[in-house]
Scaffold this motif. Sequence first.
Motif, short mmCIF file in Angstrom:
data_model
loop_
_atom_site.label_atom_id
_atom_site.label_comp_id
_atom_site.label_asym_id
_atom_site.label_seq_id
_atom_site.Cartn_x
_atom_site.Cartn_y
_atom_site.Cartn_z
N MET A 1 12.07 1.60 -16.48
CA MET A 1 11.08 2.29 -15.63
C MET A 1 11.08 1.58 -14.21
O MET A 1 11.38 0.45 -14.05
CB MET A 1 9.68 2.10 -15.92
CG MET A 1 8.70 2.88 -15.09
SD MET A 1 6.96 2.91 -15.86
CE MET A 1 7.12 3.62 -17.49
N SER A 2 11.13 2.64 -13.02
CA SER A 2 11.44 2.19 -11.78
C SER A 2 10.09 1.35 -11.36
O SER A 2 9.04 1.81 -11.41
CB SER A 2 11.70 3.45 -10.84
OG SER A 2 12.90 4.21 -11.15
N LYS A 3 10.40 0.33 -10.47
CA LYS A 3 9.36 -0.28 -9.66
C LYS A 3 9.13 0.23 -8.40
O LYS A 3 9.98 0.19 -7.71
CB LYS A 3 9.65 -1.80 -9.83
CG LYS A 3 8.65 -2.71 -9.23
CD LYS A 3 9.13 -4.13 -9.13
CE LYS A 3 9.19 -4.85 -10.38
NZ LYS A 3 9.19 -6.35 -10.45
N ILE A 4 7.82 0.70 -8.29
CA ILE A 4 7.54 1.42 -6.98
C ILE A 4 6.89 0.38 -6.15
O ILE A 4 5.80 -0.25 -6.53
CB ILE A 4 6.64 2.67 -7.15
CG1 ILE A 4 7.37 3.43 -8.14
CG2 ILE A 4 6.14 3.12 -5.74
CD1 ILE A 4 6.76 4.89 -8.59
N GLY A 5 7.39 0.18 -4.74
CA GLY A 5 6.81 -0.48 -3.82
C GLY A 5 6.09 0.46 -2.81
O GLY A 5 6.47 1.60 -2.33
N LEU A 6 4.72 0.03 -2.44
CA LEU A 6 3.97 0.75 -1.34
C LEU A 6 3.93 0.05 -0.05
O LEU A 6 3.72 -1.05 -0.23
CB LEU A 6 2.68 1.30 -1.76
CG LEU A 6 1.76 1.97 -0.77
CD1 LEU A 6 2.20 3.43 -0.59
CD2 LEU A 6 0.14 1.98 -1.42
N VAL A 7 4.21 0.70 1.24
CA VAL A 7 4.33 0.05 2.43
C VAL A 7 3.37 0.83 3.33
O VAL A 7 3.28 1.86 3.61
CB VAL A 7 5.77 -0.07 2.82
CG1 VAL A 7 5.65 -0.59 4.50
CG2 VAL A 7 6.59 -0.59 2.25
N LEU A 8 2.33 -0.14 3.94
CA LEU A 8 1.25 0.65 4.75
C LEU A 8 1.19 0.09 6.08
O LEU A 8 1.03 -1.42 6.27
CB LEU A 8 -0.16 0.19 3.95
CG LEU A 8 -0.25 0.82 2.61
CD1 LEU A 8 -1.61 0.13 1.95
CD2 LEU A 8 -0.22 2.12 2.29
N SER A 9 1.09 0.82 7.05
CA SER A 9 1.25 0.39 8.45
C SER A 9 -0.21 -0.02 8.77
O SER A 9 -1.15 0.26 7.83
CB SER A 9 1.78 1.62 9.12
OG SER A 9 0.58 2.59 9.27
N GLY A 10 -0.41 -0.51 10.05
CA GLY A 10 -1.63 -0.73 10.63
C GLY A 10 -2.05 0.49 11.25
O GLY A 10 -1.52 1.58 11.43
N GLY A 11 -3.25 0.31 11.98
CA GLY A 11 -3.81 1.56 12.74
C GLY A 11 -5.25 1.60 13.06
O GLY A 11 -5.91 2.39 13.11
N GLY A 12 -6.18 0.52 12.70
CA GLY A 12 -7.53 0.38 12.67
C GLY A 12 -8.23 1.19 11.73
O GLY A 12 -7.73 1.18 10.59
N THR A 13 -9.13 1.98 12.04
CA THR A 13 -9.88 2.80 11.28
C THR A 13 -8.61 3.92 10.79
O THR A 13 -9.16 4.49 9.64
CB THR A 13 -11.21 3.61 11.92
OG1 THR A 13 -11.74 2.65 12.45
CG2 THR A 13 -11.97 4.38 11.00
N ARG A 14 -7.91 4.23 11.24
CA ARG A 14 -6.80 5.40 10.82
C ARG A 14 -6.31 4.61 9.62
O ARG A 14 -5.80 5.79 8.98
CB ARG A 14 -5.54 5.38 11.90
CG ARG A 14 -6.33 6.08 13.10
CD ARG A 14 -5.06 5.89 14.29
NE ARG A 14 -5.46 6.14 15.40
CZ ARG A 14 -5.15 5.79 16.69
NH1 ARG A 14 -4.02 4.89 16.54
NH2 ARG A 14 -5.41 5.75 17.82
N SER A 36 3.09 -3.73 0.30
CA SER A 36 3.19 -4.60 1.63
C SER A 36 2.71 -3.98 2.68
O SER A 36 2.60 -2.62 2.93
CB SER A 36 4.82 -4.96 2.05
OG SER A 36 4.79 -5.18 3.00
N GLY A 37 1.71 -4.65 3.63
CA GLY A 37 0.92 -4.18 4.52
C GLY A 37 0.94 -4.93 5.68
O GLY A 37 1.05 -6.03 5.81
N THR A 38 0.43 -4.21 6.80
CA THR A 38 0.20 -5.21 7.87
C THR A 38 -1.14 -4.65 8.70
O THR A 38 -1.39 -3.44 8.48
CB THR A 38 1.42 -4.81 9.10
OG1 THR A 38 1.50 -5.93 10.00
CG2 THR A 38 1.45 -3.38 9.64
N SER A 39 -1.73 -5.57 9.49
CA SER A 39 -2.89 -5.40 10.06
C SER A 39 -3.89 -4.53 9.16
O SER A 39 -4.11 -5.11 7.93
CB SER A 39 -2.63 -4.44 11.18
OG SER A 39 -3.80 -4.31 12.09
N GLY A 40 -4.60 -3.35 9.42
CA GLY A 40 -5.48 -2.70 8.69
C GLY A 40 -4.72 -2.12 7.13
O GLY A 40 -5.39 -2.23 6.23
N GLY A 41 -3.68 -1.97 7.34
CA GLY A 41 -2.67 -1.66 6.01
C GLY A 41 -2.90 -2.85 5.01
O GLY A 41 -2.56 -2.69 4.00
#
Length: 259
Positions: A1-14, A36-41
């Motif tokens: 089964m494929s391993k899925i990674g989710l990447v989330l940007s920053g953006g404050g309340t957005r 994997s995320g940065t800032s708000g993400g």
Amino acid sequence: MSKIGLVLSGGGTRCVAHLGIVKALNEYDIHFDMISGTSGGAAIGAFLTKGYSPEKITDIIKNGKLFDFKHFLFGKAGLFNMSLFENLILEHFPENTFESLNIPLVVTATDIINGEPVYFSKGKLSTAIIASSCIPVIFEPITYQHYLLVDGGVLNNLPIEPIKDKCDKIIGIHVNSVSTRKKDLRMKDMLDRSFHFALRSSVTQKLHLCDLFLEPPHMTQYGMFDFDKSEEIFEYAYRYALSKKESILAFKAGFSPNN
């Protein structure tokens, strides 16, 4: 089964838009093995990896007091410190460790002295999240070991690199698309648009690394601190994700609609 990674940007309340999109992805039975995320993400990613639902996280953001003028600092490298935000993190993550999360999380911050990204994936969770969310000038930088840390989005607002070799598929979500709806532009609008055009350029260079890339349009119609619009942002992004059904189903079937 494929391993899925989710990447989330920053953006404050957005970043509440991440939650509307994740809700839609979950409804299509797409779940994640690593985030994997940065800032708000990064903050959103922490809550998701702990098992909080998108709706619950939205409620926490809407009702949480992230800024308070009694924490105003004079003569420092930032106007506010991050103590109130850290208290919010500790309230919801009492163990305060990466190891206590249900799935792996990578948090990105920026070393403002050496101009390099710093990636956290173990140890004290609150330190990593407040460092990653530390918007320059607005917040006092975070001192950690030999680093002076600020917002991860300064250098890497779509941190694919830390997880791209650990996942079979990558979903990237960016929540800072510049609105093209006509309106009278004021000075703050000019600065905001210029910043996000520059940010978008660096993100565009990495789109080939995503098997599915989702970016709700006109996101700069919402301010970075529009906490009172959290529910509206959530619904806007949720409806956007539902409109991308064809691409999402293609991704689920094993195709890469962005390539």
